[in-house]
Design a protein around this motif. Structure first.
Motif, mmCIF file in Angstrom:
data_model
loop_
_atom_site.group_PDB
_atom_site.id
_atom_site.type_symbol
_atom_site.label_atom_id
_atom_site.label_comp_id
_atom_site.label_asym_id
_atom_site.label_seq_id
_atom_site.Cartn_x
_atom_site.Cartn_y
_atom_site.Cartn_z
ATOM 1 N N GLN A 238 94.718 16.263 -23.057
ATOM 2 C CA GLN A 238 95.048 17.100 -21.925
ATOM 3 C C GLN A 238 94.491 18.457 -22.060
ATOM 4 N N SER A 241 92.211 18.544 -18.735
ATOM 5 C CA SER A 241 92.409 17.950 -17.630
ATOM 6 C C SER A 241 93.946 18.277 -17.350
ATOM 7 N N GLY A 242 95.031 17.493 -17.612
ATOM 8 C CA GLY A 242 96.390 18.162 -17.439
ATOM 9 C C GLY A 242 96.753 19.516 -17.638
ATOM 10 N N ALA A 245 94.815 21.936 -15.479
ATOM 11 C CA ALA A 245 95.144 21.645 -13.952
ATOM 12 C C ALA A 245 96.457 22.362 -14.012
ATOM 13 N N TYR A 246 97.441 22.158 -14.882
ATOM 14 C CA TYR A 246 98.900 22.756 -14.942
ATOM 15 C C TYR A 246 98.593 24.279 -15.044
ATOM 16 N N THR A 248 96.128 26.371 -14.103
ATOM 17 C CA THR A 248 95.665 27.016 -12.666
ATOM 18 C C THR A 248 96.603 26.811 -11.933
ATOM 19 N N GLU A 249 97.391 25.651 -11.833
ATOM 20 C CA GLU A 249 98.250 25.290 -10.373
ATOM 21 C C GLU A 249 99.570 25.966 -10.775
ATOM 22 N N PRO A 255 90.874 30.666 -13.699
ATOM 23 C CA PRO A 255 89.826 29.745 -14.450
ATOM 24 C C PRO A 255 89.207 30.163 -15.817
ATOM 25 N N GLY A 374 96.103 14.602 -15.758
ATOM 26 C CA GLY A 374 95.586 15.413 -14.714
ATOM 27 C C GLY A 374 96.535 15.549 -13.374
ATOM 28 N N ALA A 378 98.763 18.777 -12.103
ATOM 29 C CA ALA A 378 98.341 19.466 -10.912
ATOM 30 C C ALA A 378 99.561 19.718 -10.107
ATOM 31 N N HIS A 381 104.876 19.737 -12.221
ATOM 32 C CA HIS A 381 104.928 20.533 -13.219
ATOM 33 C C HIS A 381 106.005 20.648 -14.270
#
Length: 445
Positions: A238, A241-242, A245-246, A248-249, A255, A374, A378, A381
């Motif tokens: 994770q 990837s996941g 993504a979590y 930032t989103e 970043p 991922g 994203a 959540h």
């Protein structure tokens, strides 16, 4: 630490240092710098992982039969060629071929390097040796990543060629250092071992010479493989990837903060490794792993607060960085625990197969983790956080169940006094445990 072990650990650190130059930037290099697109970049990363899956089933048997030194040198040379080729790849076929060579070479190197560590250590020093390897590998990755970040420039492809060239040189340095190490012969390594430990190894593997059927009938090993899959799926799978993504989103993390979070993870490992080692080396392995599950569950709760809470952006950022730091604490607890346990479970006649089985489980988790995490991180959540809190608690449950399948010495090697020996020992026991320990020895980042 003897001269041979010092050289092996130095080579380990330098190879990790070289990897640190390129690992954080591989996706950007393929997709943007070489302008091959996100699809090609994803394919390159997939090929990198698939190459490891192809070569690992054969690595353990070759190490057992030929020794770790030729395997390590061959893998280092192969990885060096792959790194150099990647640095000048300007087409899709060239990038894919380079990733194949680099992935296969690095996959072969790690179990061979860990085997050398086992051969040059004793049961009394092995836990600390693996902890040192993990510490140096993370230190090398962190320093290499920091220096590489100062050298890289997306507008200049030549700067990436420089990074891959440095990585290639470090692989060759590792091979050169390895060639200077005088390894004891496997038969000479067979120390007089505690009777309980010898019995634990002999009894753990089920029927000897039964091949895969015997491994599948070995309940403790099967439980350890399931536990290993969950460990790597819920953490390493994770990181980039996941969870990224979590962050930032959902949490609105910049970043650039992801780099700080990864640095915090590495810093905790580097600072806490030997403090943690003193706390865990005389405790039951199953309970140490169970504690890691609880720590990681707390980490995921903090991540949930960062993205789903209603605090300020500063609080969310601190919570998110703390998530990575807690993961690092758990990793520091696992490094001296899981590798020796795989070694203790493997009978002498099936070391290669045990090694390959656990390594394949690890690689599978690292492949499935980003594919599942991922998209969830994203877009979904809340379910993402709940899922991985449950996976972390599952680590605790699986570890405690595994503890019931282990002999007292397998679960807590410190129970055996160093002075207790038996007259009739098993030649090659040390060599037999080597490849099994190798499967889980190096961090995968």
């Amino acid at each position: 630490m003897g001269a041979a072990m010092r050289r092996i650990q130095a080579g380990n650190a330098l190879s990790a240092f070289g990897l640190g130059f390129t690992v954080p930037y591989l996706y950007v290099y393929v997709a943007q710098v070489r302008d091959l697109g996100a699809g090609t970049a994803g394919a390159v990363l997939a090929v990198f992982a698939m190459a490891a899956l192809v070569v690992l089933p054969f690595t353990g048997r070759v190490i057992d039969r030929r020794g770790p030194l030729p395997v390590l040198v061959g893998g280092a040379v192969l990885a060096s060629v792959g790194a150099l080729a990647m640095g000048v790849s300007g087409s899709v076929p060239a990038a894919v071929l380079s990733a194949t060579l680099l992935g296969a070479g690095t996959a072969v190197m790690q179990p061979a390097l860990a085997t050398m560590i086992v051969w040059c250590s004793s049961p009394a020093t092995r836990t600390r040796a693996f902890a040192t390897q993990f510490f140096l590998a993370n230190l090398g990755l962190g320093v290499g990543g920091l220096i590489g970040g100062q050298l890289v420039d997306e507008s200049r492809p030549g700067s990436f060629t420089l990074l891959f060239s440095i990585e290639a040189v470090m692989f060759l340095v590792l091979a050169g250092i390895a060639l200077t190490v005088r390894l004891p012969r496997p038969a000479a390594l067979a120390e007089v071992v505690p009777q309980d430990a010898a019995d634990g190894v002999a009894d753990g593997g089920g029927a000897r010479g039964g091949g895969m059927r015997a491994l599948l009938s070995h309940r403790a090993m099967l439980q350890l493989c399931v536990l290993g899959f969950v460990l790597f799926f819920a953490c390493y799978g994770q990181f980039e990837s996941g969870l990224a993504a979590y962050g930032t989103e959902a949490a609105g993390i910049d970043p650039s903060t992801l780099g700080i979070a990864l640095a915090a993870n590495t810093a905790v490992i580097v600072i806490a490794q030997f403090v943690v080692l003193r706390l865990v080396e005389r405790r039951k392995r199953s309970r140490v792993i169970a504690a890691v599950g609880l720590i990681w569950a707390l980490a995921w709760v903090l991540a949930g607060y960062a993205g789903l809470g209603h605090g300020s952006q500063l609080v969310a950022t601190v919570a998110f960085i703390s998530t990575y730091a807690l993961f690092g604490l758990g990793e520091a607890m696992l490094s001296p625990t899981v590798a020796p346990l795989v070694a203790d479970l493997a009978p002498a006649s099936m070391v290669g197969q045990y090694n390959s089985a656990f390594a394949l489980v690890k690689q599978l988790a690292l492949a499935v983790g980003p594919a599942v995490g991922g998209p969830m991180g994203a877009a979904l959540h809340g379910p993402y956080i709940v899922t991985f809190v449950l996976f972390s608690l599952g680590i605790t449950v699986l570890a405690l169940r595994l503890g019931r399948q282990l002999t007292p010495v397998q679960n807590q090697p410190s129970l055996v006094p160093v002075s207790r020996v038996v007259a009739q020992h098993r030649p090659g026991t040390e060599a037999a445990t080597a490849a099994a320990a190798a499967a889980v020895s190096a961090p995968t980042r």
